[in-house]
Design a protein around this motif. Sequence first.
Motif, PDB file in Angstrom:
ATOM      1  N   ASP A 182      33.429  43.011  47.020  1.00  0.00           N
ATOM      2  CA  ASP A 182      34.218  43.691  45.975  1.00  0.00           C
ATOM      3  C   ASP A 182      34.421  45.151  46.371  1.00  0.00           C
ATOM      4  O   ASP A 182      33.471  45.846  46.728  1.00  0.00           O
ATOM      5  CB  ASP A 182      33.534  43.601  44.612  1.00  0.00           C
ATOM      6  CG  ASP A 182      34.525  43.880  43.489  1.00  0.00           C
ATOM      7  OD1 ASP A 182      34.739  42.998  42.648  1.00  0.00           O
ATOM      8  OD2 ASP A 182      35.111  44.997  43.472  1.00  0.00           O
TER       9      ASP A 182
ATOM     10  N   ASP B 194      43.563  36.482  37.296  1.00  0.00           N
ATOM     11  CA  ASP B 194      44.878  37.129  37.183  1.00  0.00           C
ATOM     12  C   ASP B 194      45.710  36.986  38.455  1.00  0.00           C
ATOM     13  O   ASP B 194      46.939  36.960  38.392  1.00  0.00           O
ATOM     14  CB  ASP B 194      44.723  38.623  36.882  1.00  0.00           C
ATOM     15  CG  ASP B 194      44.197  38.888  35.475  1.00  0.00           C
ATOM     16  OD1 ASP B 194      43.908  37.918  34.762  1.00  0.00           O
ATOM     17  OD2 ASP B 194      44.070  40.069  35.110  1.00  0.00           O
TER      18      ASP B 194
ATOM     19  N   VAL C  62      40.909  36.191  29.935  1.00  0.00           N
ATOM     20  CA  VAL C  62      39.638  36.129  30.641  1.00  0.00           C
ATOM     21  C   VAL C  62      38.956  34.755  30.559  1.00  0.00           C
ATOM     22  O   VAL C  62      38.343  34.327  31.534  1.00  0.00           O
ATOM     23  CB  VAL C  62      38.718  37.288  30.191  1.00  0.00           C
ATOM     24  CG1 VAL C  62      37.971  36.988  28.925  1.00  0.00           C
ATOM     25  CG2 VAL C  62      37.768  37.635  31.311  1.00  0.00           C
TER      26      VAL C  62
HETATM   27  C1  LIG Z   1      43.616  46.905  28.532  1.00  0.00           C
HETATM   28  C2  LIG Z   1      43.355  45.434  28.736  1.00  0.00           C
HETATM   29  C3  LIG Z   1      42.813  44.684  27.713  1.00  0.00           C
HETATM   30  C4  LIG Z   1      42.557  43.331  27.900  1.00  0.00           C
HETATM   31  N1  LIG Z   1      42.035  42.610  26.853  1.00  0.00           N
HETATM   32  C5  LIG Z   1      41.813  41.302  26.999  1.00  0.00           C
HETATM   33  C6  LIG Z   1      41.260  40.539  25.926  1.00  0.00           C
HETATM   34  O1  LIG Z   1      40.986  41.062  24.852  1.00  0.00           O
HETATM   35  N2  LIG Z   1      41.056  39.212  26.130  1.00  0.00           N
HETATM   36  C7  LIG Z   1      41.370  38.599  27.315  1.00  0.00           C
HETATM   37  O2  LIG Z   1      41.187  37.389  27.439  1.00  0.00           O
HETATM   38  N3  LIG Z   1      41.880  39.304  28.357  1.00  0.00           N
HETATM   39  C8  LIG Z   1      42.102  40.634  28.226  1.00  0.00           C
HETATM   40  N4  LIG Z   1      42.584  41.338  29.287  1.00  0.00           N
HETATM   41  C9  LIG Z   1      42.825  40.633  30.568  1.00  0.00           C
HETATM   42  C10 LIG Z   1      41.498  40.374  31.299  1.00  0.00           C
HETATM   43  O3  LIG Z   1      40.781  41.576  31.400  1.00  0.00           O
HETATM   44  C11 LIG Z   1      41.779  39.785  32.686  1.00  0.00           C
HETATM   45  O4  LIG Z   1      42.532  38.598  32.519  1.00  0.00           O
HETATM   46  C12 LIG Z   1      40.494  39.434  33.448  1.00  0.00           C
HETATM   47  O5  LIG Z   1      39.563  40.470  33.397  1.00  0.00           O
HETATM   48  C13 LIG Z   1      40.844  39.104  34.904  1.00  0.00           C
HETATM   49  O6  LIG Z   1      39.687  38.748  35.621  1.00  0.00           O
HETATM   50  P1  LIG Z   1      39.774  38.501  37.196  1.00  0.00           P
HETATM   51  O7  LIG Z   1      38.448  37.949  37.601  1.00  0.00           O
HETATM   52  O8  LIG Z   1      40.992  37.730  37.534  1.00  0.00           O
HETATM   53  O9  LIG Z   1      39.988  39.932  37.852  1.00  0.00           O
HETATM   54  P2  LIG Z   1      39.127  41.271  37.799  1.00  0.00           P
HETATM   55  O10 LIG Z   1      38.100  41.251  36.742  1.00  0.00           O
HETATM   56  O11 LIG Z   1      40.130  42.369  37.788  1.00  0.00           O
HETATM   57  O12 LIG Z   1      38.353  41.283  39.182  1.00  0.00           O
HETATM   58  C14 LIG Z   1      38.990  41.507  40.402  1.00  0.00           C
HETATM   59  C15 LIG Z   1      38.027  42.207  41.340  1.00  0.00           C
HETATM   60  O13 LIG Z   1      38.551  42.100  42.658  1.00  0.00           O
HETATM   61  C16 LIG Z   1      38.271  43.279  43.360  1.00  0.00           C
HETATM   62  N5  LIG Z   1      39.208  43.358  44.506  1.00  0.00           N
HETATM   63  C17 LIG Z   1      40.556  43.442  44.473  1.00  0.00           C
HETATM   64  N6  LIG Z   1      41.063  43.371  45.718  1.00  0.00           N
HETATM   65  C18 LIG Z   1      40.017  43.239  46.560  1.00  0.00           C
HETATM   66  C19 LIG Z   1      39.887  43.077  47.970  1.00  0.00           C
HETATM   67  N7  LIG Z   1      40.947  43.005  48.765  1.00  0.00           N
HETATM   68  N8  LIG Z   1      38.638  42.993  48.510  1.00  0.00           N
HETATM   69  C20 LIG Z   1      37.542  43.031  47.714  1.00  0.00           C
HETATM   70  N9  LIG Z   1      37.611  43.146  46.367  1.00  0.00           N
HETATM   71  C21 LIG Z   1      38.822  43.234  45.803  1.00  0.00           C
HETATM   72  C22 LIG Z   1      38.449  44.363  42.313  1.00  0.00           C
HETATM   73  O14 LIG Z   1      37.712  45.512  42.674  1.00  0.00           O
HETATM   74  C23 LIG Z   1      37.875  43.691  41.060  1.00  0.00           C
HETATM   75  O15 LIG Z   1      36.515  44.000  40.853  1.00  0.00           O
HETATM   76  C24 LIG Z   1      42.848  42.706  29.146  1.00  0.00           C
HETATM   77  C25 LIG Z   1      43.395  43.464  30.194  1.00  0.00           C
HETATM   78  C26 LIG Z   1      43.642  44.813  29.998  1.00  0.00           C
HETATM   79  C27 LIG Z   1      44.225  45.611  31.136  1.00  0.00           C
END
Ligand SMILES: Cc1cc2nc3c(=O)[nH]c(=O)nc-3n(C[C@H](O)[C@H](O)[C@H](O)COP(=O)(O)OP(=O)(O)OC[C@H]3O[C@@H](n4cnc5c(N)ncnc54)[C@H](O)[C@@H]3O)c2cc1C
Length: 462
Positions: free
Chosen positions: A33, A307, A315
């Motif tokens: 990460d 995402d 989430v």
């Molecule tokens: C303001 C806001 C409010 C929200 N509220 C809600 C809510 O109330 N309910 C809900 O369901 N969803 C909500 N969401 C959406 C939710 O937060 C996301 O859908 C979810 O957190 C995505 O999880 P993920 O594991 O896909 O990505 P993330 O949690 O973003 O994790 C991705 C990780 O990958 C790492 N990364 C990226 N590229 C690389 C690379 N090349 N090499 C190594 N590491 C890398 C990043 O550092 C990060 O830690 C909200 C979003 C926002 C912006």
Amino acid sequence: MKSYDFLVIGGGSAGFNAARVVHSLGKRVAIVDSARELGGLCILRGCMPSKTLLYIAEVLHLAQKGKTFGLKIPRASADMKAIHARKKKIVGEFASYRDRQLHSGKYDVYRSHARFLDPHTVVLADGQKLRAKKIIVSTGSRVSVPSVPGLAATPAWTSDDVLDLDFIPKSVIVLGGGIVACELAQFLRRIGSRVILIQRSKNILKDHSPAASETVQQAFRDEGIELFTDTSLEKISGDKREVAVRFKHRKKTVTRRAQFLFNALGREPNTLGLDLANAGVKLTDSGRIATNRFQQTTAPNIYAAGDVAGPHDIVHLAVAQGELAARHAFGMKKLNLVDPSLLLNVVFTDPQLASIGALETDLKHDGVAYVAASYPFNDHGKSILMDANYGYVKVIAEPKHGRILGAEIVGKDAGELIHCFSGPLAMHATVFDLLRAPWYHPTLAEIITYPLEEIADRVGAR
Ligand SMILES: Cc1cc2nc3c(=O)[nH]c(=O)nc-3n(C[C@H](O)[C@H](O)[C@H](O)COP(=O)(O)OP(=O)(O)OC[C@H]3O[C@@H](n4cnc5c(N)ncnc54)[C@H](O)[C@@H]3O)c2cc1C
């Protein structure tokens, strides 16, 4: 070169949960990460900080309308330094719990950017190479900056900045009418900012029904948010002291100025610098990583979840996709496929907006027969005594046996109430099944029985 059974790129909600499942099988797991702080979007800059602030804003709003309830609360106002400290403390505790989980010894954690060399090998920023039998890409999303004239050159906040405020901005122009835009626009308004929201589509929250969006729009206007829908942005300009946005609205050119600009025009999948082509991983037209129903990409040993894969930035779906990918990658039985007919959506505005399953517009579009019934909160005992009069509950069912197809709730605590339908929908329950359940009086939840009864009458009469 270090070798693993499973390599996770991005240790947010999707990646962490994939890692957890694979570790439980006794496999060697590494997580890479690149973030300065571990925890992922939900904990650090998404769900948790935003819901902390929105809840505070709701308490403030209730205190400010104390007169309605016969209360003398002379001057309820936001102490932004204290609000900021509370948010930081809560988020910090969630993040440090996740940090401890990641560093529990179960995983090798690399704090670096990763990019593919081939389908089994990634290289880290310091040149170290890691190999793995299976890999998951769960790199999340990032704020997009659409090509609106002047936007890239004008100082603009993202949701990260709004979530980190420790002062009350005098005025803010919010660009966009999606979930993040609407939730944070209302937060800003409630802490005392003048807020102008500019949305391109006819309605804010356009993925929901027009009636639901219009209810939230009415509440926004009643609270003093200046709302423009059906617009087209022409030019954005400004500096650190003032920003100006020029746009077309009802055939007229309108300009609005404010102290700050908040770009809430959307997010895009984070595939930057991954060199996915080296691994044979293809993207969809919308830039997401293309996957099959097991979250497997076009490279069979590589999975994608959250995402970056979509189709929804939610989430609980990121978690479910991460777990599904892990189970499929290691041949586990009982794959819980993500069921699109159970799509659950919540918008934490006030009134909240929540839906599950089929929307009426989709059924109409697909020519599917259905019956629908709704009931307004302003005619329901519990919501009247709470002065929570906006919105309604709508239930949609299949016309022959009354099997529930979907529900939409706009109103106080809709995000909680919608869960009255989650289990029943997953279990293919009918309106008759739900009416056999006890419903306590007086609760907000019992309003659901009115549309259920109406549908039961109509289905029973056939
Ligand atoms: C303001 C806001 C409010 C929200 N509220 C809600 C809510 O109330 N309910 C809900 O369901 N969803 C909500 N969401 C959406 C939710 O937060 C996301 O859908 C979810 O957190 C995505 O999880 P993920 O594991 O896909 O990505 P993330 O949690 O973003 O994790 C991705 C990780 O990958 C790492 N990364 C990226 N590229 C690389 C690379 N090349 N090499 C190594 N590491 C890398 C990043 O550092 C990060 O830690 C909200 C979003 C926002 C912006």
